[in-house]
Write an enzyme that holds these catalytic residues in place. Structure first.
Site, PDB file in Angstrom:
ATOM      1  N   GLN A 172     154.441  79.827  53.810  1.00 47.95           N
ATOM      2  CA  GLN A 172     154.698  78.515  54.380  1.00 47.95           C
ATOM      3  C   GLN A 172     154.230  77.447  53.403  1.00 47.95           C
ATOM      4  O   GLN A 172     153.193  77.602  52.762  1.00 47.95           O
ATOM      5  CB  GLN A 172     153.921  78.401  55.705  1.00 47.95           C
ATOM      6  CG  GLN A 172     154.145  77.158  56.498  1.00 47.95           C
ATOM      7  CD  GLN A 172     153.462  77.256  57.868  1.00 47.95           C
ATOM      8  OE1 GLN A 172     153.521  78.269  58.542  1.00 47.95           O
ATOM      9  NE2 GLN A 172     152.815  76.182  58.255  1.00 47.95           N
ATOM     10  N   ARG A 191     140.697  64.847  57.009  1.00 50.69           N
ATOM     11  CA  ARG A 191     141.309  65.956  57.750  1.00 50.69           C
ATOM     12  C   ARG A 191     140.443  67.190  57.529  1.00 50.69           C
ATOM     13  O   ARG A 191     140.216  67.590  56.406  1.00 50.69           O
ATOM     14  CB  ARG A 191     142.736  66.201  57.268  1.00 50.69           C
ATOM     15  CG  ARG A 191     143.662  65.019  57.514  1.00 50.69           C
ATOM     16  CD  ARG A 191     145.091  65.355  57.099  1.00 50.69           C
ATOM     17  NE  ARG A 191     145.971  64.212  57.214  1.00 50.69           N
ATOM     18  CZ  ARG A 191     146.660  63.884  58.309  1.00 50.69           C
ATOM     19  NH1 ARG A 191     146.539  64.622  59.398  1.00 50.69           N
ATOM     20  NH2 ARG A 191     147.445  62.832  58.315  1.00 50.69           N
ATOM     21  N   HIS A 222     139.155  72.567  58.696  1.00 50.96           N
ATOM     22  CA  HIS A 222     140.044  73.435  59.454  1.00 50.96           C
ATOM     23  C   HIS A 222     140.081  74.863  58.913  1.00 50.96           C
ATOM     24  O   HIS A 222     139.927  75.081  57.715  1.00 50.96           O
ATOM     25  CB  HIS A 222     141.474  72.892  59.406  1.00 50.96           C
ATOM     26  CG  HIS A 222     141.613  71.517  59.967  1.00 50.96           C
ATOM     27  ND1 HIS A 222     142.593  70.664  59.553  1.00 50.96           N
ATOM     28  CD2 HIS A 222     140.903  70.830  60.896  1.00 50.96           C
ATOM     29  CE1 HIS A 222     142.490  69.522  60.204  1.00 50.96           C
ATOM     30  NE2 HIS A 222     141.473  69.599  61.024  1.00 50.96           N
ATOM     31  N   LYS A 254     144.906  78.974  51.067  1.00 49.72           N
ATOM     32  CA  LYS A 254     145.680  77.763  50.790  1.00 49.72           C
ATOM     33  C   LYS A 254     145.594  77.401  49.316  1.00 49.72           C
ATOM     34  O   LYS A 254     144.503  77.353  48.748  1.00 49.72           O
ATOM     35  CB  LYS A 254     145.139  76.583  51.609  1.00 49.72           C
ATOM     36  CG  LYS A 254     145.243  76.770  53.105  1.00 49.72           C
ATOM     37  CD  LYS A 254     144.594  75.622  53.855  1.00 49.72           C
ATOM     38  CE  LYS A 254     144.677  75.848  55.357  1.00 49.72           C
ATOM     39  NZ  LYS A 254     143.985  74.781  56.102  1.00 49.72           N
ATOM     40  N   TYR A 300     150.529  71.957  50.334  1.00 46.94           N
ATOM     41  CA  TYR A 300     149.821  73.222  50.227  1.00 46.94           C
ATOM     42  C   TYR A 300     150.665  74.384  50.688  1.00 46.94           C
ATOM     43  O   TYR A 300     151.459  74.286  51.605  1.00 46.94           O
ATOM     44  CB  TYR A 300     148.474  73.199  50.939  1.00 46.94           C
ATOM     45  CG  TYR A 300     148.474  72.856  52.406  1.00 46.94           C
ATOM     46  CD1 TYR A 300     148.265  73.831  53.369  1.00 46.94           C
ATOM     47  CD2 TYR A 300     148.616  71.538  52.832  1.00 46.94           C
ATOM     48  CE1 TYR A 300     148.223  73.523  54.718  1.00 46.94           C
ATOM     49  CE2 TYR A 300     148.571  71.215  54.169  1.00 46.94           C
ATOM     50  CZ  TYR A 300     148.378  72.212  55.108  1.00 46.94           C
ATOM     51  OH  TYR A 300     148.350  71.907  56.440  1.00 46.94           O
ATOM     52  N   GLU A 350     143.481  78.160  65.561  1.00 44.34           N
ATOM     53  CA  GLU A 350     142.911  77.086  64.736  1.00 44.34           C
ATOM     54  C   GLU A 350     141.543  76.678  65.273  1.00 44.34           C
ATOM     55  O   GLU A 350     141.340  76.567  66.480  1.00 44.34           O
ATOM     56  CB  GLU A 350     143.842  75.872  64.709  1.00 44.34           C
ATOM     57  CG  GLU A 350     143.363  74.823  63.741  1.00 44.34           C
ATOM     58  CD  GLU A 350     144.329  73.672  63.590  1.00 44.34           C
ATOM     59  OE1 GLU A 350     144.428  73.151  62.472  1.00 44.34           O
ATOM     60  OE2 GLU A 350     144.979  73.291  64.580  1.00 44.34           O
ATOM     61  N   ASP A 376     139.653  66.581  65.306  1.00 42.96           N
ATOM     62  CA  ASP A 376     138.572  66.677  64.318  1.00 42.96           C
ATOM     63  C   ASP A 376     137.268  66.071  64.823  1.00 42.96           C
ATOM     64  O   ASP A 376     136.190  66.523  64.437  1.00 42.96           O
ATOM     65  CB  ASP A 376     138.994  66.035  62.998  1.00 42.96           C
ATOM     66  CG  ASP A 376     140.084  66.842  62.289  1.00 42.96           C
ATOM     67  OD1 ASP A 376     140.357  67.976  62.713  1.00 42.96           O
ATOM     68  OD2 ASP A 376     140.650  66.324  61.316  1.00 42.96           O
TER      69      ASP A 376
END
Length: 181
Positions: A47, A59, A62, A71, A131, A142, A168
């Site tokens: 992806q 951000r 995660h 990533k 990414y 997540e 977040d």
């Protein structure tokens, strides 16, 4: 392409050779042979993601507790301070972080392997962040760790409170977070 392991050696900084003149530039942004030699294993990317953020947007941090994602991250417009936090309980670098500036100008990329939480803050007026991931996004898995957890002690280059999503703002502290074995 130059591959440099960072202070946490599983996190690798990639710096491409850029060929430029008055017409513009060219560089190879990904080469599977070089990448796999640097990370020490084959990695399949499934992806690609692209986000745009305004200045001061943070951000992260995660990760996915199942369907963990490695990533390969880079910035194609603007500048961010990018961070990886080792959340593998059995690792000698558990709870430690590494980070650096990624920008359209420096063209650097960072590999954040599975078992790490990831985040960034936008330093420029806007930034476009790309990414590749080694597994698909799975919202049910997540998780988020607080960006300012004192146990981790990330040296974010922020003057004010960053701009955070509601998700977040609700991140867990590392001590209470679901982490990897």
């Amino acid at each position: 392409m130059k591959a440099t392991p960072l202070a946490i050696p599983d996190v690798i900084l990639f710096e491409p050779k850029v060929f430029g003149d008055d017409r513009g530039f060219f560089f190879e942004s990904f080469n599977a042979t070089v990448f796999e030699a640097a990370v020490g294993k084959p990695v399949s990317f499934v992806q690609d993601n692209h986000s745009r953020s305004a200045k001061g947007v943070l951000r992260g941090l995660h990760y996915q507790i199942q369907q963990a994602q490695g990533k390969l991250v880079r910035v194609v417009a603007g500048e961010v301070f990018d961070v990886a936090v080792d959340i593998r309980k059995s690792s000698p670098t558990y709870g430690k972080w590494v980070g650096g500036v990624l920008s359209a100008e420096n063209k650097k990329q960072m590999w954040i392997p599975e078992g790490f939480a990831h985040g960034f803050i936008t330093l420029s007026e806007t930034a476009e962040f790309l990414y590749k991931t080694s597994d698909y996004y799975a919202p049910q898995f997540e998780r988020c760790i607080q960006w300012n957890d004192p146990e981790i002690g990330i040296g974010w280059p922020v003057g004010n409170e960053p701009i955070l999503s509601e998700k977040d703002k609700k991140g867990a502290m590392l001590a209470e977070a679901e982490v990897f074995a």
